[in-house]
Design a protein around this motif. Structure first.
Motif, mmCIF file in Angstrom:
data_model
loop_
_atom_site.group_PDB
_atom_site.id
_atom_site.type_symbol
_atom_site.label_atom_id
_atom_site.label_comp_id
_atom_site.label_asym_id
_atom_site.label_seq_id
_atom_site.Cartn_x
_atom_site.Cartn_y
_atom_site.Cartn_z
ATOM 1 N N ILE A 135 -5.123 30.718 -24.110
ATOM 2 C CA ILE A 135 -4.001 29.466 -24.933
ATOM 3 C C ILE A 135 -2.933 30.109 -25.449
ATOM 4 N N PHE A 136 -3.072 31.147 -26.018
ATOM 5 C CA PHE A 136 -1.924 31.927 -26.634
ATOM 6 C C PHE A 136 -0.991 32.959 -25.765
ATOM 7 N N GLN A 137 -1.475 33.004 -24.470
ATOM 8 C CA GLN A 137 -0.858 33.992 -23.427
ATOM 9 C C GLN A 137 0.464 34.332 -23.410
ATOM 10 N N LYS A 138 0.969 33.197 -23.381
ATOM 11 C CA LYS A 138 2.545 33.130 -23.176
ATOM 12 C C LYS A 138 3.407 33.819 -24.114
ATOM 13 N N CYS A 139 2.923 33.981 -25.434
ATOM 14 C CA CYS A 139 3.653 34.390 -26.506
ATOM 15 C C CYS A 139 2.982 34.996 -27.824
ATOM 16 N N ASP A 142 4.722 37.696 -29.988
ATOM 17 C CA ASP A 142 5.729 37.221 -31.069
ATOM 18 C C ASP A 142 4.680 37.447 -32.269
ATOM 19 N N PRO A 143 5.322 38.034 -33.526
ATOM 20 C CA PRO A 143 4.660 38.460 -34.590
ATOM 21 C C PRO A 143 3.925 37.215 -35.399
ATOM 22 N N PHE A 144 4.783 36.223 -35.425
ATOM 23 C CA PHE A 144 4.296 34.896 -36.089
ATOM 24 C C PHE A 144 2.997 34.184 -35.283
ATOM 25 N N ILE A 145 3.295 34.292 -33.896
ATOM 26 C CA ILE A 145 2.444 33.699 -33.272
ATOM 27 C C ILE A 145 1.019 34.292 -33.085
ATOM 28 N N GLU A 150 -0.106 35.941 -35.557
ATOM 29 C CA GLU A 150 -0.761 35.647 -36.668
ATOM 30 C C GLU A 150 -1.342 34.430 -36.598
ATOM 31 N N MET A 151 -0.807 33.436 -36.217
ATOM 32 C CA MET A 151 -1.432 32.211 -35.905
ATOM 33 C C MET A 151 -2.578 32.246 -35.044
ATOM 34 N N GLU A 184 -4.436 35.157 -35.012
ATOM 35 C CA GLU A 184 -5.687 35.487 -35.746
ATOM 36 C C GLU A 184 -6.400 34.541 -36.625
ATOM 37 N N ALA A 185 -5.449 33.585 -37.296
ATOM 38 C CA ALA A 185 -5.965 32.634 -38.152
ATOM 39 C C ALA A 185 -6.833 31.736 -37.407
ATOM 40 N N VAL A 186 -6.481 31.339 -36.062
ATOM 41 C CA VAL A 186 -7.215 30.292 -35.478
ATOM 42 C C VAL A 186 -8.346 30.811 -34.981
#
Lengths: 287, 109
Positions: B80-84, B87-90, B92-93, B95-97
């Motif tokens: 789901i997160f493969q494209k970005c 990016d440091p913020f993404i 962290e998102m 990891e939290a997810v």
């Protein structure tokens, strides 16, 4: 495939025919106005609810549900209103009216998209409540409506939309705007904007509907557009409901400081969104 | 968040939703830890049901169980997160997810 102009015409014609959608949006507007007056009165709210027999039944059913665990039966809307509390009532109301007005054909995908919208509403409200608490209810509504264009395409161009869904099921890791352009010929943000304008929805909501995938192009209401866009991506990551893409999109760097979100905040916000979402679903299952 | 009748209030429970009077004014703000004082207020106003915070952190998860659930959750989320994900913020998102999904799976059990 129809040309963009043909699609725009089709939509324009159906705006006139969507009297039920207009009816619901006017009920929402009236309700929001009553809610935002400085002294909200149970009497007034109850009157608005009682105008709609379906809504009346739902509010009573909710108040009498096992969720509240009351031993006595709630018989009047007035009693139900005082019991449910204004804040939850407003949300339940919006969600109820929204789901009723959009899901004429109940499909698995329709339901998933609806859950996705609800989750984005919850997440957007959570984000905005940290920067502009007075706008958090607006963020909720904007989140709920951000993909309204998809619901409209689903209803007006069912064949094209089904082709899009087939492609999504083959490979869910594609951007939704790309799929829209390929299978519909216009993207859901443009379709949604057209409807939102004709309904005379508040400008910030129109901007959210139009720019939630292109925050950089939004000229006004950047805070709420950015919040809903971030909410949309968080919710996709969490897999709450499902839209027409499972990809998290890159968010422009300026956004994070603009909505005062630090990296650590994700660890607080995400569990909160999950809890609220679970509570909503538990609640709505009753209705 | 869960609904309980007020006779089920236990020490240390936290109110998860404002308690309002029939005029819509807040009687007790959400977030307070419920004690005898608040129970008296609830009794006085004839309020029989309130919302309290759920018990997400109440059960212990062992290190092994946690690691096993992480292994289960990560691959899907990576897609789901493969494209970005760079990016440091993404990141962290992401990891939290993952952490949140581990909790959800744990709570399902």
């Amino acid at each position: 495939m129809k040309s963009k102009n043909e699609i725009l015409n089709l939509i324009q014609q159906n705006i006139q025919n969507s009297s039920d959608l207009l009816y619901y949006s006017s009920v929402i507007t009236e309700f929001n106005r009553a809610m935002s007056s400085p002294d909200v009165q149970i009497e007034k709210l109850s009157n608005i609810i009682e105008k709609d027999p379906g809504l009346t039944a739902n509010v009573l059913r909710m108040a009498n549900s096992s969720y509240y665990g009351l031993s006595k039966r709630v018989m009047t809307v007035k009693h139900a209103v005082s019991l449910l509390g204004y804040v939850s009532l407003e949300k339940i109301f919006t969600v109820n009216v929204f789901s009723k007005s959009i899901s004429k054909q109940r499909t698995a995908h329709g339901e998933n998209l609806w859950k996705h919208s609800l989750a984005v509403a919850i997440a957007a409200q959570q984000i905005v409540s940290n920067i502009k608490p007075e706008m958090s209810e607006l963020a909720f509504t904007a989140g709920l409506l951000h993909d309204i264009g998809k619901f409209l395409i689903m209803n007006l161009l069912p064949d094209s939309y089904n082709n899009l869904l087939k492609e999504f099921n083959k490979n869910p890791y594609q951007y939704s705007i790309g799929l829209d352009n390929k299978f519909i010929g216009i993207d859901h943000q443009q379709v949604g904007e057209l409807f939102a304008k004709s309904w005379d929805l508040p400008q910030p909501i129109i901007n959210v509907i139009r720019y939630h995938h292109n925050i950089d192009f939004a000229k006004d209401n950047k805070d709420i557009v950015a919040a809903v866009s971030v909410a949309n991506n968080i919710v996709k990551g969490m897999e709450l409901g499902q839209s027409t893409s499972m990809l998290v999109e890159l968010i422009p760097k300026w956004v994070w400081s603009y909505i005062s979100l630090n990296k650590e905040d994700f660890y607080k916000i995400i569990p909160l969104i999950q809890q609220k979402y679970n509570a909503y679903l538990a609640f709505l299952n009753i209705v | 968040m869960k609904a309980i009748t007020i006779d089920k209030i236990e020490d240390g429970m936290v109110l998860a939703q404002d308690v309002l009077n029939p005029k819509g004014q807040i009687l007790i703000k959400s977030g307070v830890t419920l004690d005898d004082y608040y129970i008296n207020v609830l009794n006085k106003f004839n309020i029989d049901v309130i919302m309290v915070a759920g018990d997400r952190e109440s059960r212990e998860m062992s290190r092994e169980e946690r690691a096993a659930l992480m292994m289960q959750v990560r691959p899907g989320k990576k897609m789901i997160f493969q494209k970005c994900i760079t990016d440091p913020f993404i990141y962290e998102m992401y990891e939290a997810v993952v952490q949140n999904s581990v909790w959800e799976k744990w709570n399902e059990k």
